[in-house]
Scaffold this active site. Structure first.
Site, PDB file in Angstrom:
ATOM      1  CE  LYS A  72      -1.502  -2.241  12.032  1.00 45.81           C
ATOM      2  NZ  LYS A  72      -0.763  -2.101  10.792  1.00 45.81           N
ATOM      3  CE  LYS A  91      -3.287  -4.055   8.627  1.00 39.96           C
ATOM      4  NZ  LYS A  91      -2.309  -3.871   7.549  1.00 39.96           N
ATOM      5  CB  CYS A 148      -0.990  -0.010   1.155  1.00 39.60           C
ATOM      6  SG  CYS A 148      -0.329  -0.610   2.706  1.00 39.60           S
ATOM      7  CD  GLU A 162      -7.627 -14.360   8.572  1.00 39.72           C
ATOM      8  OE1 GLU A 162      -6.477 -14.754   8.306  1.00 39.72           O
ATOM      9  OE2 GLU A 162      -8.398 -13.896   7.700  1.00 39.72           O
TER      10      GLU A 162
HETATM   11 ZN    ZN Z   1      -0.988  -2.695   3.073  1.00 43.23          ZN
END
Ligand code: ZN
Length: 335
Positions: free
Chosen positions: A260, A207, A133, A245
């Site tokens: 997170k 996350k 990102c 997960e």
């Molecule tokens: Zn990312």
């Protein structure tokens, strides 16, 4: 004849927990959770240039660093016995493309910073965040398919390129953060095939699609240009999904897992701690940092006490280590 004195009720209490709280020495002796500098990892945002140390507007006290300035910061971390740093590369707009290819350039920001840290501070752990990102022109965590959804198989291939490039530069740990299904296995296989079997994988396994990442996007210039990340990050409403997960990432070969954000998800952190024997890390994210900073600046909270309490809560919930923008300050306070 003497009258019987009524016994005040507190004399009748056999158990008085307060007996053990009265004196500081007793409290110190019985304290169940202790924070120490070695509990913390310091996130660092890297930019090109020399002598650059620019403050991030939404995160007062946190800076973007050029590699030379990053080395200085690493020196401060080492002096305080902070065991490691987590590196994020923030590249200029002209270096971004649709796939985020700047992230696997052998001469990229994170790669050069890693080599420099290795040379100057050989004992400091270098962890590289592995995502796209910060490197894609659209700001999403990978390659996009024509329909705008993320193309996971293509993203996994690029993740392998990125991981190999980081391993070649000398990182100790690769930390994939994009919530791509199969990311841990893909990285593990690529590393092993290239004989980097000693490089560990810290998975951002759990996350959540959180509003608390707001300031990070400002820091890393990684806000998606359209849409959001809810199609790949977890729904904050879900608890059981975290266990799936976790199981998947451990099966794929993760050496450590991360939850997170941290403070709004202490219940999940505790659950994860109880469900696995692998090291569990927690990320006190940018929004948690900025919130505490802003409340202290406004005079509503005492910074040191509230930060230490927030971190103690994260450790008490089950974190073996905490990634925190307060790491350096905290190490000073604990000294
Ligand atoms: Zn990312």
């Amino acid at each position: 004849m003497t009258a019987t004195l009524p016994i005040p009720p507190h004399f009748a209490l056999r158990h008085q927990p307060r007996r053990l709280r009265r004196r500081a020495a007793m409290r110190a002796m019985l304290r169940e959770t202790q924070l120490q500098a070695s509990d913390f990892l310091l996130p660092i945002f890297l930019v090109e240039g020399t002598g650059v140390r620019e403050e991030i507007a939404s995160m007062p006290g946190v800076f973007r660093h050029s590699i030379d300035s990053c080395l200085q910061l690493c020196g401060e971390a080492v002096a305080r016995r902070i065991p490691g740093v987590l590196l994020f590369g923030v590249v200029a707009a002209q270096c971004k493309d649709a796939s985020g290819s700047a992230s696997w350039d052998s001469n990229g920001l994170v790669q050069r910073a890693t080599r420099a840290i290795r040379e100057h501070y050989p004992d400091l752990l270098v962890i590289a965040d592995a995502c796209f990102c910060e490197y894609t022109d659209h700001g999403h965590c990978g390659v996009l398919a024509p329909d705008g959804d993320r193309d996971d198989p293509a993203t996994l291939e690029n993740l392998q390129r990125q991981a190999l490039s980081y391993a070649e530069a000398g990182v100790d740990v690769i930390a994939p953060s994009g919530m791509v299904d199969g990311m841990v296995l893909a990285i593990r296989e690529a590393l092993d095939a290239a004989r980097y079997e000693r490089v560990a994988v810290l998975s951002y396994a759990i996350k959540y699609a959180s509003a608390f990442y707001g300031p990070f996007r400002d820091a890393a210039d990684s806000a998606p240009s359209f849409g959001d990340r809810r199609a790949y990050q977890m729904d904050p409403a879900n608890r059981r999904e975290a266990f799936r997960e976790l199981a998947l990432d451990l099966e794929e070969g993760a050496d450590m897992v991360m939850v997170k954000p941290a403070m709004p998800y202490l219940d999940i952190l505790r659950d994860v701690r109880e469900r696995c024997d692998f090291p569990v890390l927690a990320y006190q994210v940018s929004g948690e940092y900025s919130m505490l900073r802003a409340a202290a600046a406004a005079g509503a909270l005492e910074l040191q006490r509230s930060v230490l309490e927030s971190l103690l809560a994260i450790k008490r919930a089950g974190a073996d280590a905490i990634i925190s923008y307060f790491a350096i300050e905290v190490a000073d306070w604990l000294d």
